[in-house]
Design a protein around this motif. Sequence first.
Motif, mmCIF file in Angstrom:
data_model
loop_
_atom_site.group_PDB
_atom_site.id
_atom_site.type_symbol
_atom_site.label_atom_id
_atom_site.label_comp_id
_atom_site.label_asym_id
_atom_site.label_seq_id
_atom_site.Cartn_x
_atom_site.Cartn_y
_atom_site.Cartn_z
ATOM 1 N N MET A 121 45.074 40.562 96.161
ATOM 2 C CA MET A 121 44.188 40.917 94.928
ATOM 3 C C MET A 121 43.581 39.488 94.543
ATOM 4 S SD MET A 121 44.787 44.781 94.368
ATOM 5 C CE MET A 121 43.136 45.374 93.632
ATOM 6 N N SER A 122 44.314 38.778 94.172
ATOM 7 C CA SER A 122 43.817 37.561 93.256
ATOM 8 C C SER A 122 42.642 36.795 93.683
ATOM 9 C CB SER A 122 45.053 36.371 93.902
ATOM 10 O OG SER A 122 46.615 36.398 93.223
ATOM 11 N N SER A 123 41.931 36.201 92.911
ATOM 12 C CA SER A 123 41.172 35.615 93.776
ATOM 13 C C SER A 123 40.771 33.978 92.519
ATOM 14 C CB SER A 123 39.600 35.839 93.309
ATOM 15 O OG SER A 123 39.238 35.904 91.166
ATOM 16 N N PRO B 246 42.790 27.478 90.861
ATOM 17 C CA PRO B 246 43.166 28.245 92.319
ATOM 18 C C PRO B 246 44.809 29.371 92.306
ATOM 19 C CG PRO B 246 43.352 25.274 91.005
ATOM 20 C CD PRO B 246 42.775 26.596 90.043
ATOM 21 N N LEU B 247 44.421 29.651 93.918
ATOM 22 C CA LEU B 247 45.234 30.320 94.562
ATOM 23 C C LEU B 247 46.436 30.384 93.339
ATOM 24 C CD1 LEU B 247 43.767 31.279 96.949
ATOM 25 C CD2 LEU B 247 43.861 32.642 94.827
ATOM 26 N N ALA B 248 47.558 30.996 93.062
ATOM 27 C CA ALA B 248 49.196 30.786 92.576
ATOM 28 C C ALA B 248 50.558 30.651 93.407
ATOM 29 C CB ALA B 248 49.695 31.400 91.559
ATOM 30 N N CYS C 175 37.640 33.850 80.683
ATOM 31 C CA CYS C 175 36.258 34.491 79.529
ATOM 32 C C CYS C 175 35.974 35.688 79.433
ATOM 33 C CB CYS C 175 34.827 33.600 80.296
ATOM 34 S SG CYS C 175 35.957 31.788 79.821
ATOM 35 N N GLU C 176 36.938 36.593 79.831
ATOM 36 C CA GLU C 176 36.181 38.390 80.035
ATOM 37 C C GLU C 176 37.563 38.982 78.606
ATOM 38 O OE1 GLU C 176 35.450 40.557 83.071
ATOM 39 O OE2 GLU C 176 34.714 38.879 84.000
ATOM 40 N N SER C 177 36.871 39.977 77.633
ATOM 41 C CA SER C 177 38.071 40.415 77.379
ATOM 42 C C SER C 177 38.420 40.945 77.523
ATOM 43 C CB SER C 177 37.558 41.466 75.812
ATOM 44 O OG SER C 177 36.335 40.276 75.204
ATOM 45 N N GLY C 178 38.340 41.654 79.158
ATOM 46 C CA GLY C 178 38.696 42.486 79.958
ATOM 47 C C GLY C 178 40.238 41.399 80.512
ATOM 48 N N ASP C 179 40.484 40.528 80.386
ATOM 49 C CA ASP C 179 41.387 39.653 80.986
ATOM 50 C C ASP C 179 42.975 39.296 80.198
ATOM 51 O OD1 ASP C 179 42.823 37.866 82.490
ATOM 52 O OD2 ASP C 179 42.128 36.036 81.082
ATOM 53 N N THR C 180 43.417 40.946 79.880
ATOM 54 C CA THR C 180 43.894 41.352 79.104
ATOM 55 C C THR C 180 44.832 41.995 79.750
ATOM 56 O OG1 THR C 180 42.431 41.562 77.359
ATOM 57 C CG2 THR C 180 44.933 42.759 76.723
ATOM 58 N N VAL D 212 48.587 33.649 74.693
ATOM 59 C CA VAL D 212 47.696 33.409 76.121
ATOM 60 C C VAL D 212 48.600 33.257 76.937
ATOM 61 C CG1 VAL D 212 45.906 31.963 76.271
ATOM 62 C CG2 VAL D 212 46.059 32.468 74.133
ATOM 63 N N VAL D 213 48.975 33.694 78.259
ATOM 64 C CA VAL D 213 49.497 32.523 79.192
ATOM 65 C C VAL D 213 48.709 32.239 80.398
ATOM 66 C CG1 VAL D 213 51.656 34.458 79.493
ATOM 67 C CG2 VAL D 213 49.802 34.665 80.161
ATOM 68 N N ASP D 214 49.507 31.133 80.978
ATOM 69 C CA ASP D 214 48.107 30.432 82.771
ATOM 70 C C ASP D 214 48.500 31.605 82.981
ATOM 71 O OD1 ASP D 214 51.186 30.989 83.044
ATOM 72 O OD2 ASP D 214 51.139 28.506 83.883
ATOM 73 N N ALA D 215 48.847 32.475 83.510
ATOM 74 C CA ALA D 215 48.356 34.016 84.451
ATOM 75 C C ALA D 215 46.864 34.229 84.091
ATOM 76 C CB ALA D 215 49.053 34.381 84.800
ATOM 77 N N ALA D 216 46.417 35.002 85.033
ATOM 78 C CA ALA D 216 44.786 36.013 84.261
ATOM 79 C C ALA D 216 44.342 36.664 85.445
ATOM 80 C CB ALA D 216 43.886 34.475 84.332
ATOM 81 N N MET D 217 43.351 38.079 84.649
ATOM 82 C CA MET D 217 42.841 38.572 85.731
ATOM 83 C C MET D 217 42.551 38.113 87.265
ATOM 84 S SD MET D 217 39.568 39.185 83.733
ATOM 85 C CE MET D 217 38.668 40.206 85.032
ATOM 86 N N ASN D 218 42.377 37.139 87.144
ATOM 87 C CA ASN D 218 42.392 36.459 88.992
ATOM 88 C C ASN D 218 43.239 36.751 89.658
ATOM 89 O OD1 ASN D 218 43.222 34.193 87.288
ATOM 90 N ND2 ASN D 218 43.092 33.326 89.436
ATOM 91 N N ASP D 219 44.643 36.358 88.729
ATOM 92 C CA ASP D 219 46.024 36.109 89.424
ATOM 93 C C ASP D 219 45.739 37.822 89.927
ATOM 94 O OD1 ASP D 219 46.736 33.418 89.710
ATOM 95 O OD2 ASP D 219 46.632 34.072 86.989
ATOM 96 N N LEU D 220 46.737 38.094 88.873
ATOM 97 C CA LEU D 220 46.995 39.424 88.371
ATOM 98 C C LEU D 220 46.222 40.467 88.089
ATOM 99 C CD1 LEU D 220 49.371 41.965 88.805
ATOM 100 C CD2 LEU D 220 50.045 41.569 87.188
ATOM 101 N N VAL D 221 45.325 41.814 88.801
ATOM 102 C CA VAL D 221 43.758 42.021 88.348
ATOM 103 C C VAL D 221 44.340 43.895 87.847
ATOM 104 C CG1 VAL D 221 43.047 42.685 90.971
ATOM 105 C CG2 VAL D 221 41.621 42.102 88.898
ATOM 106 N N ARG D 222 45.524 43.749 88.056
ATOM 107 C CA ARG D 222 45.726 45.297 87.919
ATOM 108 C C ARG D 222 45.410 45.594 86.665
ATOM 109 N NH1 ARG D 222 49.801 48.015 89.233
ATOM 110 N NH2 ARG D 222 48.296 50.001 90.286
ATOM 111 N N PRO D 223 46.230 45.180 85.646
ATOM 112 C CA PRO D 223 45.671 46.163 84.324
ATOM 113 C C PRO D 223 44.042 45.823 83.978
ATOM 114 C CG PRO D 223 47.497 44.527 83.571
ATOM 115 C CD PRO D 223 46.978 44.226 85.276
ATOM 116 N N ALA D 224 43.150 44.864 84.924
ATOM 117 C CA ALA D 224 41.924 45.129 84.019
ATOM 118 C C ALA D 224 41.584 46.202 84.981
ATOM 119 C CB ALA D 224 41.613 43.426 84.543
ATOM 120 N N MET D 225 41.940 45.930 85.624
ATOM 121 C CA MET D 225 40.757 47.025 87.158
ATOM 122 C C MET D 225 41.791 48.389 87.012
ATOM 123 S SD MET D 225 40.146 45.830 90.711
ATOM 124 C CE MET D 225 39.516 46.797 91.927
#
Length: 446
Positions: free
Chosen positions: A402-404, A410-412, A369-374, A327-340
């Motif tokens: 593409m961050s949210s 907060p945005l990185a 809190c989404e399984s897509g956050d992988t 579990v890392v401190d970056a998430a799909m809100n930072d780098l969305v490409r794997p989820a999207m």
Amino acid sequence: MAAPLALTDTADPSFAELLALRPHLTLHAMDGLVMEDVPLARIAAEVGTPVWVYSAGALRRRARALKAALTDAGLTATIHFAMKCNDNLSVLRVLAAEGLGADVVSEGELRISRAAGIPASGIVFSGVGKTADEIRHALAEDIFQINAESVEEIEVISAIASAMGRTARVAIRVNPDVDAKTHAKITTGKSENKFGVAIGDAMEIYARMATMPGIEPIGIATHIGSQITAGMSAYRAAYARLAEMVKALRLQGLPVQRVDCGGGLGIPYRDEPAPSPEALAGAIRATLGELGLPVMMEPGRWIAGPAGVLLASVVLQKQGAAHRFVVVDAAMNDLVRPAMYEAWHGIVPVSGARAVAPLSPAEVVGPVCESGDTFARGRLLPMLETGDAVAFLDAGAYGAVMSSTYNARPLAAEVLVDGARFAVVRQRQTHDALLHGQHVPAWLGT
Ligand code: LLP
């Protein structure tokens, strides 16, 4: 006889293989992963994580390689960086100093490109839904070219330009109906896509445009998709159609001053065979060369993608029923490409010792809190501990932009490395900033 080694084409490239293709990143026993001359561990420690880190050297090298490929093919070409992939002011500044213009798709991008010092004469405005305000702003700035995507839009541009007493230089974006064989979400040149005008209608629209007040028809444009790795055949097919159109327009006495070849050149995220700029320049030369026109390019990813990484820290490792989770401190809100897009990004430990430790499969996930956050499944990684940093590779394009703030994260921050120097070029968003602009109406009480 010994059984053949069970190597399959699904085996991921090793850390060394990944880094060999990314010369601005090197791995050292003591300093660990280093970008240019700056250990990434230092940036993680001083700036915190998650943080985007861009290599100015890689940006310059890639911009120059693209320019050289076009020049060596005998083309007169201008490059307009598709800043939708990275709109960081300092990144744009580096590319502006290399003589690149910008391809913008909104008033926001137009304003940022100007703030970065890109001259209006180097800016082309693309996009399927430019608003009247955006068109007005583009005309007031007297940008180089507007790529129009429909006859309806051209009528609006004509009306606005006439009212302003201006002449808009307009190219028609043609949808050539070719399949770029890329991810469905980023293919743009098929007839069912929303982009451009149908190739069958483009001639008539161009001729009509020549009669409209406030409009100077200056050329045609196309962009068939992004992350194109399937060779040059789709590009060639699209450009051959444009070449035919230019010849037909000339026969009708309609002048064409330039052709905009779009972007889309893919990069090897994993180990895809990715086409070179030389191959693309050759395809342009072969199809459009005989027209003797200047060409324009709108590349984004090829220039900026490999130049950036996203650094994250391990929050914890947890053993699930079926998998080891990192579990890392970056998430799909930072780098969305794997989820999207189910995108694959290389993940390399920042510590030199970790990078040579034994490997085992892990699921690399973020805290959202989404399984897509992988970020990755079954990725071979060493055992990692809380606080260990990892770098997600090729995050320089379609990363930070593409961050949210999903999950109120907060945005990185963003950092630029240039030789032995580095600077925070966008500060981390504060938690206070997440509340900015919010207003609770009085009737809700206090
Ligand atoms: N020109 C136009 C009109 C475009 O729409 C695009 C990208 C480009 C140029 C630059 O394409 P590039 O050279 O970067 O492939 N978010 C997606 C990619 C979306 C691309 C959108 N258009 C991703 O993360 O893969």
